[in-house]
Design a protein around this motif. Structure first.
Motif, PDB file in Angstrom:
ATOM      1  N   THR A  16       0.832  -1.208   0.000  1.00 30.60           N
ATOM      2  CA  THR A  16       0.000   0.000   0.000  1.00 30.60           C
ATOM      3  C   THR A  16       0.861   1.251   0.000  1.00 30.60           C
TER       4      THR A  16
ATOM      5  N   GLN B 199     -10.203   0.894  -0.105  1.00 32.86           N
ATOM      6  CA  GLN B 199     -11.019  -0.068   0.628  1.00 32.86           C
ATOM      7  C   GLN B 199     -12.348   0.549   1.041  1.00 32.86           C
TER       8      GLN B 199
ATOM      9  N   GLN C   7     -19.332  -0.876  -5.059  1.00 34.17           N
ATOM     10  CA  GLN C   7     -17.989  -0.933  -5.639  1.00 34.17           C
ATOM     11  C   GLN C   7     -18.007  -0.457  -7.088  1.00 34.17           C
TER      12      GLN C   7
ATOM     13  N   GLU D 273      -7.017  -2.813  -2.270  1.00 36.37           N
ATOM     14  CA  GLU D 273      -7.891  -3.809  -1.648  1.00 36.37           C
ATOM     15  C   GLU D 273      -9.369  -3.482  -1.913  1.00 36.37           C
TER      16      GLU D 273
ATOM     17  N   SER E  72     -12.047  -6.179  -0.484  1.00 34.49           N
ATOM     18  CA  SER E  72     -11.836  -6.831   0.813  1.00 34.49           C
ATOM     19  C   SER E  72     -13.096  -6.885   1.662  1.00 34.49           C
TER      20      SER E  72
ATOM     21  N   THR F 185      -3.507  -6.200  -3.260  1.00 31.16           N
ATOM     22  CA  THR F 185      -4.308  -7.266  -2.664  1.00 31.16           C
ATOM     23  C   THR F 185      -3.421  -8.162  -1.810  1.00 31.16           C
TER      24      THR F 185
END
Length: 350
Positions: A43, A82, A140, A159, A162, A191
């Motif tokens: 990240t 995320q 999403q 991510e 997730s 990921t």
């Protein structure tokens, strides 16, 4: 759309190294997965690409332009994190059009473009709904459509799946991959899920402890892992520790024939994938005797968990193959084909 390149990029937080000196190329139009466990630096690497963190050393290039010092909002990168950070008091259409309207586009044109993007992510007809009326997968898609509204040269996702349940996550992996292929946008996805990386990526960057362990195509990483960490993190593997001796590896009282390019006496870790591990009828070269401890039937796969003199072993068979007729407590002969064995220094063992 230009490719992306990192040249000697590293990141320190005080005296702590988050990302070691890294050279990476993200080819134009391809999807690259940054894969690794929590805290491995993936990240942080993505945030440097996005312009949200400054590299301690090195440079970031987009095509023939050095963008290291270009602020995040001027890089024109699409980003999905995320937390989708959607506006609950806005409609789906208003969420997608937000970046367009604040950029100066008139509302009518922004809404028209938003509708087109919603069609692209298979949400046509959802424009008037509120965010709270959507499922996780639909939210999403809204976040993706909003990021695409800026017509980004690079698409970054941290991510993004997730929070989704397992079945929806697998469906969205395929949908996102098909969308990326259709649009041809250079894409980087962070990921920790190796199945997600294998499903989506043209290339995978495996990381641990701030270091790139391997950078290659998914099948190469799976079948030719660079070290024991990669072999363990990508898929499943049986591991056995031994000593190189007389052109093979001695493990306890057993000796395996292996083409091990190591000095005699070197401690090594031997790895083999469960699907390459065979249960056979008669002993021979590279066979061991094992006791069946558990049979795990997964529908499309059946796993035989065995205990042997060299340690625990898993043998995996696909449904429809000639599955061995074994149950817990039975004795089995296990063959470890020499061409399927990989040998690594024990220092690189996970």
């Amino acid at each position: 759309m230009p490719g992306l390149e990192l040249k000697g990029v590293s990141k320190f937080f005080g005296n702590t190294c988050a990302v070691e000196t890294t050279d990476l190329s993200f080819p134009e139009g391809q999807l690259t997965a940054l894969l690794g466990p929590s805290g491995c630096g993936k990240t942080t690497l993505l945030r440097m690409i996005a312009g949200l963190e400054d590299p301690t050393h090195g440079a970031i290039w987009l095509g023939d332009a050095d963008i290291t010092s270009v602020p995040s909002h001027k890089r024109k990168f699409g980003m999905v994190f995320q937390s989708f950070a959607l506006f609950p008091h806005y409609s789906v259409r208003e969420n997608v059009a937000y970046s367009l309207t604040i950029g100066g586009m008139d509302k009518s044109s922004a809404y028209e473009q938003a509708n087109t993007l919603l069609d692209t992510v298979q949400l046509g007809g959802f424009g008037d709904r509120r965010i709270g009326e959507l499922s996780g997968g639909q939210r999403q898609r809204v976040a993706i459509a909003r990021a695409l509204a800026q017509e980004p040269s690079v698409f970054l996702l941290d991510e993004p799946m997730s929070a989704l349940d397992a079945k929806l996550r697998e469906e969205m992996q395929v949908e996102l991959r098909l969308l990326q292929q259709r649009l041809g946008i250079t894409t980087v996805v962070v990921t920790h899920d190796q199945r997600e990386a294998m499903t989506m990526a043209d290339q995978i960057v495996v990381m641990s402890n701030g270091r790139v362990e391997q950078h290659a195509k998914p099948q190469q990483i799976y079948h030719e892992p660079a070290n024991a960490f990669v072999a363990d993190f990508i898929g499943k593997a049986n591991f056995f520790d031994g000593i190189v001796k007389d052109g093979g590896v001695v493990i306890g009282k057993n000796r395996l024939q292996i083409d091990a390019n190591f000095q005699s006496g070197s401690p090594v870790r031997v790895a083999i994938r469960p699907e390459r591990t065979c249960i056979v009828d008669t002993p021979g070269d590279n066979t061991i005797t094992a006791k069946v401890m558990f049979v795990r039937d997964l529908g499309p796969l059946r796993e035989y968990h065995l205990q042997s003199d060299i340690g625990p072993v898993i043998a995996e068979y696909a449904a429809g193959e000639n599955n061995p007729d074994l149950k817990a407590g039975d004795t089995a002969t296990v063959h470890l084909p020499v061409e399927s064995l990989r040998v690594f220094p024990q220092a690189n063992a996970a």
